[in-house]
Scaffold this motif. Structure first.
Motif, PDB file in Angstrom:
ATOM      1  N   GLU A 119      38.694  18.845  49.257  1.00 52.42           N
ATOM      2  CA  GLU A 119      39.700  19.901  49.385  1.00 52.42           C
ATOM      3  C   GLU A 119      38.993  21.219  49.632  1.00 52.42           C
ATOM      4  OE1 GLU A 119      42.618  20.291  46.389  1.00 52.42           O
ATOM      5  OE2 GLU A 119      43.487  18.294  46.693  1.00 52.42           O
ATOM      6  N   ALA A 120      39.676  22.091  50.361  1.00 48.15           N
ATOM      7  CA  ALA A 120      39.158  23.434  50.636  1.00 48.15           C
ATOM      8  C   ALA A 120      40.249  24.440  50.282  1.00 48.15           C
ATOM      9  CB  ALA A 120      38.747  23.560  52.099  1.00 48.15           C
ATOM     10  N   TRP A 121      39.924  25.364  49.360  1.00 48.21           N
ATOM     11  CA  TRP A 121      40.880  26.378  48.926  1.00 48.21           C
ATOM     12  C   TRP A 121      40.547  27.684  49.637  1.00 48.21           C
ATOM     13  CZ3 TRP A 121      41.531  25.655  42.885  1.00 48.21           C
ATOM     14  CH2 TRP A 121      42.006  24.351  42.638  1.00 48.21           C
ATOM     15  N   VAL A 122      41.527  28.205  50.349  1.00 47.74           N
ATOM     16  CA  VAL A 122      41.355  29.460  51.084  1.00 47.74           C
ATOM     17  C   VAL A 122      41.814  30.605  50.190  1.00 47.74           C
ATOM     18  CG1 VAL A 122      41.977  30.759  53.162  1.00 47.74           C
ATOM     19  CG2 VAL A 122      41.725  28.258  53.273  1.00 47.74           C
ATOM     20  N   VAL A 123      40.902  31.540  49.952  1.00 44.68           N
ATOM     21  CA  VAL A 123      41.145  32.658  49.027  1.00 44.68           C
ATOM     22  C   VAL A 123      41.273  33.948  49.815  1.00 44.68           C
ATOM     23  CG1 VAL A 123      40.232  33.966  47.075  1.00 44.68           C
ATOM     24  CG2 VAL A 123      39.911  31.477  47.172  1.00 44.68           C
ATOM     25  N   GLU A 124      42.308  34.719  49.484  1.00 44.82           N
ATOM     26  CA  GLU A 124      42.495  36.056  50.055  1.00 44.82           C
ATOM     27  C   GLU A 124      42.273  37.095  48.961  1.00 44.82           C
ATOM     28  OE1 GLU A 124      46.343  36.274  51.764  1.00 44.82           O
ATOM     29  OE2 GLU A 124      45.875  34.954  53.457  1.00 44.82           O
ATOM     30  N   ARG A 125      41.630  38.167  49.341  1.00 44.03           N
ATOM     31  CA  ARG A 125      41.424  39.280  48.409  1.00 44.03           C
ATOM     32  C   ARG A 125      42.166  40.496  48.957  1.00 44.03           C
ATOM     33  NH1 ARG A 125      35.566  40.455  46.047  1.00 44.03           N
ATOM     34  NH2 ARG A 125      36.271  38.631  44.843  1.00 44.03           N
ATOM     35  N   MET A 126      43.129  40.889  48.173  1.00 47.51           N
ATOM     36  CA  MET A 126      43.989  42.032  48.535  1.00 47.51           C
ATOM     37  C   MET A 126      44.610  41.822  49.913  1.00 47.51           C
ATOM     38  SD  MET A 126      41.900  45.313  46.978  1.00 47.51           S
ATOM     39  CE  MET A 126      40.431  44.941  47.926  1.00 47.51           C
ATOM     40  N   GLY A 127      45.064  40.583  50.177  1.00 50.74           N
ATOM     41  CA  GLY A 127      45.806  40.278  51.398  1.00 50.74           C
ATOM     42  C   GLY A 127      44.962  39.896  52.589  1.00 50.74           C
ATOM     43  N   ARG A 128      43.645  39.945  52.478  1.00 50.45           N
ATOM     44  CA  ARG A 128      42.769  39.584  53.589  1.00 50.45           C
ATOM     45  C   ARG A 128      41.926  38.367  53.199  1.00 50.45           C
ATOM     46  NH1 ARG A 128      39.651  44.574  56.141  1.00 50.45           N
ATOM     47  NH2 ARG A 128      39.212  42.872  57.601  1.00 50.45           N
ATOM     48  N   PHE A 129      41.516  37.642  54.216  1.00 50.00           N
ATOM     49  CA  PHE A 129      40.695  36.445  53.960  1.00 50.00           C
ATOM     50  C   PHE A 129      39.398  36.855  53.296  1.00 50.00           C
ATOM     51  CE2 PHE A 129      37.181  33.734  55.403  1.00 50.00           C
ATOM     52  CZ  PHE A 129      37.553  32.529  54.826  1.00 50.00           C
ATOM     53  N   HIS A 130      39.055  36.136  52.222  1.00 47.58           N
ATOM     54  CA  HIS A 130      37.835  36.454  51.492  1.00 47.58           C
ATOM     55  C   HIS A 130      36.800  35.330  51.647  1.00 47.58           C
ATOM     56  CE1 HIS A 130      35.070  37.913  48.534  1.00 47.58           C
ATOM     57  NE2 HIS A 130      35.313  36.893  47.683  1.00 47.58           N
ATOM     58  N   ARG A 131      37.141  34.134  51.217  1.00 51.07           N
ATOM     59  CA  ARG A 131      36.214  33.016  51.328  1.00 51.07           C
ATOM     60  C   ARG A 131      36.960  31.705  51.084  1.00 51.07           C
ATOM     61  NH1 ARG A 131      33.465  31.392  46.273  1.00 51.07           N
ATOM     62  NH2 ARG A 131      34.484  32.376  44.476  1.00 51.07           N
ATOM     63  N   ILE A 132      36.209  30.627  51.285  1.00 54.77           N
ATOM     64  CA  ILE A 132      36.742  29.279  51.068  1.00 54.77           C
ATOM     65  C   ILE A 132      35.995  28.668  49.901  1.00 54.77           C
ATOM     66  CG2 ILE A 132      37.035  26.970  52.066  1.00 54.77           C
ATOM     67  CD1 ILE A 132      37.184  28.270  54.803  1.00 54.77           C
ATOM     68  N   LEU A 133      36.736  28.231  48.913  1.00 50.91           N
ATOM     69  CA  LEU A 133      36.126  27.650  47.730  1.00 50.91           C
ATOM     70  C   LEU A 133      35.690  26.223  48.019  1.00 50.91           C
ATOM     71  CD1 LEU A 133      38.554  28.898  44.932  1.00 50.91           C
ATOM     72  CD2 LEU A 133      36.500  29.998  45.830  1.00 50.91           C
ATOM     73  N   GLU A 134      34.433  25.931  47.684  1.00 49.89           N
ATOM     74  CA  GLU A 134      33.883  24.600  47.855  1.00 49.89           C
ATOM     75  C   GLU A 134      34.225  23.740  46.629  1.00 49.89           C
ATOM     76  OE1 GLU A 134      32.546  23.573  50.569  1.00 49.89           O
ATOM     77  OE2 GLU A 134      32.506  25.514  51.584  1.00 49.89           O
ATOM     78  N   PRO A 135      34.148  22.410  46.755  1.00 48.49           N
ATOM     79  CA  PRO A 135      34.410  21.543  45.593  1.00 48.49           C
ATOM     80  C   PRO A 135      33.448  21.845  44.441  1.00 48.49           C
ATOM     81  CG  PRO A 135      34.433  20.260  47.607  1.00 48.49           C
ATOM     82  CD  PRO A 135      33.950  21.625  47.985  1.00 48.49           C
ATOM     83  N   GLY A 136      33.994  21.890  43.235  1.00 45.97           N
ATOM     84  CA  GLY A 136      33.186  22.173  42.057  1.00 45.97           C
ATOM     85  C   GLY A 136      33.664  23.426  41.335  1.00 45.97           C
ATOM     86  N   LEU A 137      32.772  24.065  40.600  1.00 39.68           N
ATOM     87  CA  LEU A 137      33.083  25.244  39.796  1.00 39.68           C
ATOM     88  C   LEU A 137      33.078  26.502  40.655  1.00 39.68           C
ATOM     89  CD1 LEU A 137      33.576  26.544  37.011  1.00 39.68           C
ATOM     90  CD2 LEU A 137      31.077  26.638  36.742  1.00 39.68           C
ATOM     91  N   ASN A 138      34.155  27.324  40.487  1.00 31.53           N
ATOM     92  CA  ASN A 138      34.272  28.584  41.228  1.00 31.53           C
ATOM     93  C   ASN A 138      34.875  29.640  40.295  1.00 31.53           C
ATOM     94  OD1 ASN A 138      33.795  27.937  44.375  1.00 31.53           O
ATOM     95  ND2 ASN A 138      34.847  26.208  43.433  1.00 31.53           N
ATOM     96  N   PHE A 139      34.571  30.913  40.609  1.00 26.61           N
ATOM     97  CA  PHE A 139      35.068  32.034  39.826  1.00 26.61           C
ATOM     98  C   PHE A 139      35.802  32.995  40.745  1.00 26.61           C
ATOM     99  CE2 PHE A 139      31.300  30.474  37.647  1.00 26.61           C
ATOM    100  CZ  PHE A 139      31.742  30.364  36.339  1.00 26.61           C
ATOM    101  N   LEU A 140      36.953  33.497  40.280  1.00 29.64           N
ATOM    102  CA  LEU A 140      37.759  34.458  41.031  1.00 29.64           C
ATOM    103  C   LEU A 140      38.069  35.667  40.153  1.00 29.64           C
ATOM    104  CD1 LEU A 140      40.321  32.142  42.869  1.00 29.64           C
ATOM    105  CD2 LEU A 140      38.218  33.116  43.789  1.00 29.64           C
ATOM    106  N   ILE A 141      38.377  36.765  40.811  1.00 30.93           N
ATOM    107  CA  ILE A 141      38.759  37.981  40.109  1.00 30.93           C
ATOM    108  C   ILE A 141      40.277  37.991  39.957  1.00 30.93           C
ATOM    109  CG2 ILE A 141      38.761  40.504  40.180  1.00 30.93           C
ATOM    110  CD1 ILE A 141      36.230  40.350  41.872  1.00 30.93           C
ATOM    111  N   PRO A 142      40.764  38.131  38.780  1.00 29.57           N
ATOM    112  CA  PRO A 142      42.226  38.158  38.602  1.00 29.57           C
ATOM    113  C   PRO A 142      42.866  39.295  39.383  1.00 29.57           C
ATOM    114  CG  PRO A 142      41.097  37.915  36.507  1.00 29.57           C
ATOM    115  CD  PRO A 142      40.048  38.275  37.500  1.00 29.57           C
TER     116      PRO A 142
END
Length: 334
Positions: free
Chosen positions: A47-70
């Motif tokens: 699976e690939a999780w697409v993350v946006e930061r403040m409405g813009r594309f930020h990065r794609i989370l790879e399988p495993g442990l990941n950290f995000l800013i609330p």
């Protein structure tokens, strides 16, 4: 204290809000429900999780442990990297019946196998990837079927499938999607066309049966002719062998007779050379003379007699002289 409570309420509202999916509710086979930002996230395999930061594309989370800013980071899309199977709905397509450009409408459906290679393009390149690929597969199928006659549609399924896959991949590269293969499930033809096809198949079978029967008759005639030819050849060879054997037997018989006659002459010569041999020969000749003379009138009424019929001794002497001459000639040889 009041400001802190307001901030907490805003955070809860933002985190609890359900983000908009890139697929329709009916077509949710490609993505699972979007997870919430809990700061610490565990992404499943494939699976690939697409993350946006403040409405813009930020990065794609790879399988495993990941950290995000609330609050700032938000999981916008969840893409599955597994092979995806899509049923292409049944649709109508026009195909040529034969080279006379008569058309027939077919009902055809299929199965599409694809995989997401670039999650970013799949998320931002097209609004609804599944719908887009399905429509592209349908239009490509109609286009490819329009190039083939009805008979080739059934015979060239493999080439038709490969052409559809090639056409889909040319358009889906911008969406980050790769079509692996396409398989046609069912092809439905109109009842009248189906009846005509069955009649054509039956006619082809009768034609092949007639051809096979004629070939069998021809082969049988050829075999009979070959058999007769071989029989005649064998008969002539047998007759030839028979004649050769007969000639060889006759030759051996002649040789045997000649050898017997020569042996008899030699024995006669030896007998004449002995003492009183001439007297014995004269007696034998006289007996034969008297026997032959007594049978002259039995075979014919006309009788030729020598002038000295009564002179038997002269006749015997003359015969003996002739016999002696013949014996001498035969014993001397050439």
């Amino acid at each position: 204290m009041v400001e802190v409570c307001v901030c907490v309420c805003v955070c809860v509202c933002v985190c609890s809000a359900t983000p908009r999916l890139w697929i329709t509710p009916v077509q949710q086979r490609w993505a699972s429900s979007l997870p919430m930002n809990t700061v610490i996230l565990f992404v499943p395999q494939q699976e690939a999780w697409v993350v946006e930061r403040m409405g813009r594309f930020h990065r794609i989370l790879e399988p495993g442990l990941n950290f995000l800013i609330p609050i700032l980071d938000r999981i916008r899309y969840v893409q599955s990297l597994k092979e995806i199977v899509i049923d292409v709905p049944e649709q109508s397509a026009v195909s040529l019946v034969n080279v006379s450009l008569n058309n027939v409408t077919l009902q055809i459906d299929g199965v599409l196998y694809l995989r997401i290679l670039d999650p970013f393009k799949a998320s931002y390149g097209v609004e609804d990837p599944e719908y887009a690929v399905t429509q592209l597969a349908q239009t490509t199928m109609r286009s490819e079927l329009g190039k083939l006659t009805l008979d080739k549609v059934f015979r060239e399924r493999e080439s038709l499938n490969s052409n559809i896959v090639h056409s889909i991949n040319q358009a889906s590269d911008e969406w980050g999607i790769r079509c692996l293969r396409y398989e046609i499930k069912d092809i439905h033809v109109p009842p009248r066309v189906k009846e005509s096809m069955q009649m054509q198949v039956e006619a082809e079978r009768k034609k092949r049966a007639t051809v096979l029967e004629s070939e069998g008759t021809r082969e049988a005639a050829i075999n009979v002719a070959e058999g007769r030819k071989q029989a005649q050849i064998l008969a002539s060879e047998g007759e030839k062998a028979e004649q050769i054997n007969k000639a060889a037997g006759e030759a051996q018989a002649v040789l045997a007779k000649a050898e017997a006659k020569a042996k008899a002459i030699r024995m006669l010569s030896d007998a004449l050379a002995e003492q009183n041999g001439n007297a014995a020969a004269s007696l034998s000749v006289a007996e034969q003379y008297v026997s032959a003379f007594s049978n002259l009138a039995k075979s014919s009424n006309t009788i030729l007699l020598p002038s000295n019929t009564g002179d038997i001794s002269g006749m015997v002497s003359q015969v003996c002289v002739c016999v002696c001459v013949c014996v001498c000639v035969c014993t001397q040889g050439p």
